[in-house]
Design a protein around this motif. Structure first.
Motif, PDB file in Angstrom:
ATOM      1  N   UNK A   1       0.824  -1.207   0.000  1.00  0.00           N
ATOM      2  CA  UNK A   1       0.000   0.000   0.000  1.00  0.00           C
ATOM      3  C   UNK A   1       0.861   1.261   0.000  1.00  0.00           C
ATOM      4  N   UNK A   2       2.016   1.195   0.675  1.00  0.00           N
ATOM      5  CA  UNK A   2       2.906   2.350   0.723  1.00  0.00           C
ATOM      6  C   UNK A   2       3.814   2.441  -0.496  1.00  0.00           C
ATOM      7  N   UNK A   3       3.795   1.423  -1.328  1.00  0.00           N
ATOM      8  CA  UNK A   3       4.651   1.420  -2.509  1.00  0.00           C
ATOM      9  C   UNK A   3       6.099   1.124  -2.221  1.00  0.00           C
ATOM     10  N   UNK A   4       6.363   0.481  -1.086  1.00  0.00           N
ATOM     11  CA  UNK A   4       7.739   0.190  -0.699  1.00  0.00           C
ATOM     12  C   UNK A   4       8.237  -1.118  -1.306  1.00  0.00           C
ATOM     13  N   UNK A   5       7.351  -2.080  -1.472  1.00  0.00           N
ATOM     14  CA  UNK A   5       7.764  -3.402  -1.941  1.00  0.00           C
ATOM     15  C   UNK A   5       6.712  -3.993  -2.859  1.00  0.00           C
ATOM     16  N   UNK A   6       7.164  -4.903  -3.685  1.00  0.00           N
ATOM     17  CA  UNK A   6       6.284  -5.683  -4.547  1.00  0.00           C
ATOM     18  C   UNK A   6       5.891  -6.970  -3.825  1.00  0.00           C
ATOM     19  N   UNK A   7       4.854  -7.664  -4.320  1.00  0.00           N
ATOM     20  CA  UNK A   7       4.409  -8.883  -3.635  1.00  0.00           C
ATOM     21  C   UNK A   7       5.508  -9.934  -3.497  1.00  0.00           C
ATOM     22  N   UNK A   8       6.322 -10.122  -4.522  1.00  0.00           N
ATOM     23  CA  UNK A   8       7.367 -11.144  -4.439  1.00  0.00           C
ATOM     24  C   UNK A   8       8.360 -10.837  -3.325  1.00  0.00           C
ATOM     25  N   UNK A   9       8.590  -9.553  -3.032  1.00  0.00           N
ATOM     26  CA  UNK A   9       9.506  -9.191  -1.950  1.00  0.00           C
ATOM     27  C   UNK A   9       8.987  -9.681  -0.601  1.00  0.00           C
ATOM     28  N   UNK A  10       7.689  -9.467  -0.356  1.00  0.00           N
ATOM     29  CA  UNK A  10       7.106  -9.861   0.927  1.00  0.00           C
ATOM     30  C   UNK A  10       7.034 -11.379   1.055  1.00  0.00           C
ATOM     31  N   UNK A  11       6.677 -12.075  -0.020  1.00  0.00           N
ATOM     32  CA  UNK A  11       6.612 -13.540   0.036  1.00  0.00           C
ATOM     33  C   UNK A  11       8.004 -14.129   0.261  1.00  0.00           C
ATOM     34  N   UNK A  12       9.012 -13.575  -0.394  1.00  0.00           N
ATOM     35  CA  UNK A  12      10.380 -14.041  -0.186  1.00  0.00           C
ATOM     36  C   UNK A  12      10.811 -13.832   1.258  1.00  0.00           C
ATOM     37  N   UNK A  13      10.397 -12.736   1.855  1.00  0.00           N
ATOM     38  CA  UNK A  13      10.734 -12.483   3.254  1.00  0.00           C
ATOM     39  C   UNK A  13      10.156 -13.559   4.161  1.00  0.00           C
ATOM     40  N   UNK A  14       8.921 -13.969   3.905  1.00  0.00           N
ATOM     41  CA  UNK A  14       8.314 -15.017   4.717  1.00  0.00           C
ATOM     42  C   UNK A  14       9.034 -16.347   4.542  1.00  0.00           C
ATOM     43  N   UNK A  15       9.555 -16.601   3.356  1.00  0.00           N
ATOM     44  CA  UNK A  15      10.326 -17.830   3.143  1.00  0.00           C
ATOM     45  C   UNK A  15      11.640 -17.798   3.920  1.00  0.00           C
ATOM     46  N   UNK A  16      12.254 -16.640   4.013  1.00  0.00           N
ATOM     47  CA  UNK A  16      13.472 -16.510   4.817  1.00  0.00           C
ATOM     48  C   UNK A  16      13.171 -16.812   6.287  1.00  0.00           C
ATOM     49  N   UNK A  17      12.080 -16.234   6.790  1.00  0.00           N
ATOM     50  CA  UNK A  17      11.691 -16.489   8.176  1.00  0.00           C
ATOM     51  C   UNK A  17      11.372 -17.962   8.385  1.00  0.00           C
ATOM     52  N   UNK A  18      10.667 -18.560   7.452  1.00  0.00           N
ATOM     53  CA  UNK A  18      10.309 -19.971   7.573  1.00  0.00           C
ATOM     54  C   UNK A  18      11.551 -20.847   7.603  1.00  0.00           C
ATOM     55  N   UNK A  19      12.546 -20.519   6.807  1.00  0.00           N
ATOM     56  CA  UNK A  19      13.772 -21.309   6.794  1.00  0.00           C
ATOM     57  C   UNK A  19      14.444 -21.300   8.163  1.00  0.00           C
ATOM     58  N   UNK A  20      14.607 -20.119   8.739  1.00  0.00           N
ATOM     59  CA  UNK A  20      15.249 -20.043  10.053  1.00  0.00           C
ATOM     60  C   UNK A  20      14.390 -20.684  11.133  1.00  0.00           C
ATOM     61  N   UNK A  21      13.092 -20.453  11.093  1.00  0.00           N
ATOM     62  CA  UNK A  21      12.218 -21.051  12.092  1.00  0.00           C
ATOM     63  C   UNK A  21      12.190 -22.564  12.012  1.00  0.00           C
ATOM     64  N   UNK A  22      12.193 -23.106  10.800  1.00  0.00           N
ATOM     65  CA  UNK A  22      12.158 -24.562  10.624  1.00  0.00           C
ATOM     66  C   UNK A  22      13.432 -25.211  11.141  1.00  0.00           C
ATOM     67  N   UNK A  23      14.553 -24.537  11.025  1.00  0.00           N
ATOM     68  CA  UNK A  23      15.808 -25.082  11.540  1.00  0.00           C
ATOM     69  C   UNK A  23      15.868 -25.031  13.059  1.00  0.00           C
ATOM     70  N   UNK A  24      15.358 -23.959  13.648  1.00  0.00           N
ATOM     71  CA  UNK A  24      15.551 -23.740  15.081  1.00  0.00           C
ATOM     72  C   UNK A  24      14.442 -24.343  15.934  1.00  0.00           C
ATOM     73  N   UNK A  25      13.226 -24.432  15.432  1.00  0.00           N
ATOM     74  CA  UNK A  25      12.132 -24.967  16.248  1.00  0.00           C
ATOM     75  C   UNK A  25      12.406 -26.403  16.710  1.00  0.00           C
ATOM     76  N   UNK A  26      12.817 -27.330  15.832  1.00  0.00           N
ATOM     77  CA  UNK A  26      13.130 -28.680  16.324  1.00  0.00           C
ATOM     78  C   UNK A  26      14.404 -28.723  17.160  1.00  0.00           C
ATOM     79  N   UNK A  27      15.431 -27.947  16.785  1.00  0.00           N
ATOM     80  CA  UNK A  27      16.692 -27.997  17.505  1.00  0.00           C
ATOM     81  C   UNK A  27      16.573 -27.407  18.900  1.00  0.00           C
TER      82      UNK A  27
END
Length: 347
Positions: free
Chosen positions: A177-203
């Protein structure tokens, strides 16, 4: 011996699942960059979604700017402090460390990918040439939500997961809405978070729950699954329509609505999916902890005493070194009438 081996295999399976989710997330970031940044058609589709979102959500721009401006270095430090304190209050030092690593690692990965590893070529499609994938603001929101889920008490996890998905979706859509990012930017960010969370939650290890929070978790799973299915399904349909319509950008109210709504719903669906996967991974780790607690209870002092009592009861009366029954009072053994040394030797 089979029970510890079985539980150990289950724990290893949770760790392996986390590694596979992290690897799939990394591949997802690569695919998004490859399609929506390195190709002219992908850039045009992503830009059309951004223009459509800004056109349809322009009333939210002022509010979005205020919320997005609140994300700063101070906010990052405050978030790290809060999640660490919550974990330490439960005497879970390992969770505190994992939560701090999750937030710091996700933010560092986003900045490294955006400014060093990934580039945005000039394909004569958009005016913005600097790479903006992944979104730092969405990474912050998703990482804080994932860290809160990691350290939250068992009863509060379902609520934290749903609220975290809502907060991350709001920040991600706010960047559109603010024109700061495109949709692919936000989805990629969630994938980065998911990667770190998936590694650390079981460990980080699970906590014995004894079935606590099962009803709330089921409700949270329903909400997150619904958000993921609706968001990602609508985004896929809008992407197909927009992909066929560009270039040029979709024009008219309907075309802008389809492109913008598809991008916004895709961001929300990605947030719901990421928090759902992390909630399920954490629950899988808890199941291993529950099994370990059950085994410890089975081998506890109460069972040891009962087993010892059973062995004594089945062993017959206590005897003296020469084979005679010892009286219950513990006094000297009595000889049977007429029993002499020779009889005792025969016995």
């Amino acid at each position: 011996m089979s029970a510890p081996t079985s539980t150990g295999a289950r724990s290893a399976a949770v760790v392996v699942a986390g590694v596979l989710v992290a690897a799939a997330s990394a591949v997802g970031v690569w695919v998004l960059h490859r399609v929506f940044v390195l190709t002219a058609h992908g850039q045009a589709v992503d830009e059309a979604a951004l223009v459509g979102a800004r056109t349809r959500l322009w009333r939210l721009e002022d509010g979005a700017n205020v919320v997005l401006d609140s994300v700063s270095a101070v906010a990052v430090l405050a978030a790290l402090a809060v999640v660490a304190v919550v974990a330490l209050a439960q005497r879970r030092v390992r969770l505190a460390v994992a939560a701090v690593v999750l937030v710091g690692g996700a933010l560092a990965t986003t900045q490294l990918a955006k400014h060093v590893l990934l580039s945005r070529p000039d394909l004569d499609v958009t005016y913005a040439l600097d790479n903006s994938l992944p979104s730092g603001h969405t990474t912050f929101a998703g990482a804080v939500s994932a860290a809160a889920l990691l350290v939250a008490p068992v009863r509060l996890r379902p609520l934290v997961a749903v609220l975290g998905a809502a907060y991350t979706s709001a920040i991600g859509v706010g960047t559109l809405a603010a024109g700061w990012h495109r949709p692919s930017d936000a989805v990629a960010a969630m994938l980065v978070v998911l990667a770190w969370g998936a590694l650390l939650a079981p460990l980080a290890g699970g906590r014995p729950t004894a079935g606590v929070g099962s009803a709330g978790r089921a409700a949270a799973v329903v909400v997150l699954v619904a958000g993921a299915v609706v968001g990602l399904g609508a985004a896929a349909a809008a992407l197909a329509v927009t992909w066929a319509a560009v270039p040029p950008e979709p024009t008219g109210r309907l075309g802008q609505l389809v492109a913008g709504a598809g991008g916004a719903l895709g961001v929300g669906g990605a947030a719901c999916s990421a928090l759902l996967v992390l909630l399920l991974l954490q629950r899988s780790a808890d199941r291993s902890a529950d099994r370990a607690a059950d085994r410890a209870a089975d081998r506890g002092p109460g069972r040891a005493v009962s087993e010892t009592a059973g062995q004594v009861a089945g062993a017959g009366p206590e005897t003296t070194p020469d084979g005679w029954p010892r009286p219950a009072g513990g006094g000297p053994a009595r000889r049977a009438p007429g029993a002499g040394p020779a009889q005792r030797e025969v016995r």
